[in-house]
Design a protein around this motif. Sequence first.
Motif, mmCIF file in Angstrom:
data_model
loop_
_atom_site.group_PDB
_atom_site.id
_atom_site.type_symbol
_atom_site.label_atom_id
_atom_site.label_comp_id
_atom_site.label_asym_id
_atom_site.label_seq_id
_atom_site.Cartn_x
_atom_site.Cartn_y
_atom_site.Cartn_z
ATOM 1 N N ARG A 32 0.815 -1.221 0.000
ATOM 2 C CA ARG A 32 0.000 0.000 0.000
ATOM 3 C C ARG A 32 0.851 1.275 0.000
ATOM 4 N N ALA A 33 2.172 1.141 0.131
ATOM 5 C CA ALA A 33 3.064 2.285 0.343
ATOM 6 C C ALA A 33 3.489 3.004 -0.928
ATOM 7 N N GLY A 34 2.933 2.671 -2.077
ATOM 8 C CA GLY A 34 3.346 3.277 -3.339
ATOM 9 C C GLY A 34 3.304 4.792 -3.342
ATOM 10 N N VAL A 35 2.249 5.372 -2.823
ATOM 11 C CA VAL A 35 2.128 6.827 -2.787
ATOM 12 C C VAL A 35 3.109 7.406 -1.763
ATOM 13 N N CYS A 36 3.302 6.720 -0.661
ATOM 14 C CA CYS A 36 4.178 7.208 0.420
ATOM 15 C C CYS A 36 5.620 7.373 -0.048
ATOM 16 N N VAL A 37 6.084 6.407 -0.849
ATOM 17 C CA VAL A 37 7.501 6.414 -1.239
ATOM 18 C C VAL A 37 7.842 7.562 -2.176
ATOM 19 N N ALA A 38 6.838 8.160 -2.794
ATOM 20 C CA ALA A 38 7.108 9.294 -3.672
ATOM 21 C C ALA A 38 7.766 10.434 -2.896
ATOM 22 N N CYS A 39 7.378 10.621 -1.651
ATOM 23 C CA CYS A 39 7.967 11.693 -0.824
ATOM 24 C C CYS A 39 8.918 11.159 0.239
ATOM 25 N N HIS A 40 8.547 10.050 0.864
ATOM 26 C CA HIS A 40 9.324 9.538 1.997
ATOM 27 C C HIS A 40 10.400 8.544 1.581
ATOM 28 N N GLY A 41 10.464 8.215 0.298
ATOM 29 C CA GLY A 41 11.483 7.314 -0.220
ATOM 30 C C GLY A 41 11.103 5.850 -0.054
ATOM 31 N N PRO A 42 11.630 4.977 -0.930
ATOM 32 C CA PRO A 42 11.278 3.558 -0.879
ATOM 33 C C PRO A 42 11.715 2.865 0.412
ATOM 34 N N ALA A 43 12.716 3.411 1.077
ATOM 35 C CA ALA A 43 13.176 2.834 2.342
ATOM 36 C C ALA A 43 12.752 3.697 3.527
#
Length: 103
Positions: A32-43
């Motif tokens: 579910r983290a696809g949108v999150c990683v755009a700003c917070h990074g994949p890690a």
Amino acid sequence: MRKLALALARAGLLFFVGMAYAGGDPHAGKARAGVCVACHGPAGISTNPEWPNIAGQKAAYLAKQLRAFRDGVRQDPLMSPIAQGLSDADIDNLAAYFSALKP
């Protein structure tokens, strides 16, 4: 004696609060983290100083902040609209995923 009782009560409360967020599924959170990683990074480590690193944060803290954005208690032009589409299960799963990452 009163200080000991108060300390035990606080420890018990923290234990139960932690348990409330222990049910998140980090694998579902990652999905579910696809949108999150755009700003917070994949890690969970942001490359932009305007966005916080969330990797390794406590799950209870992450879930509390996401719920605050979703419920309008906390306002941000980017986070609020994203969080509004999250269910309680989504929030718990995302919190479990990002809290499991190395800071």
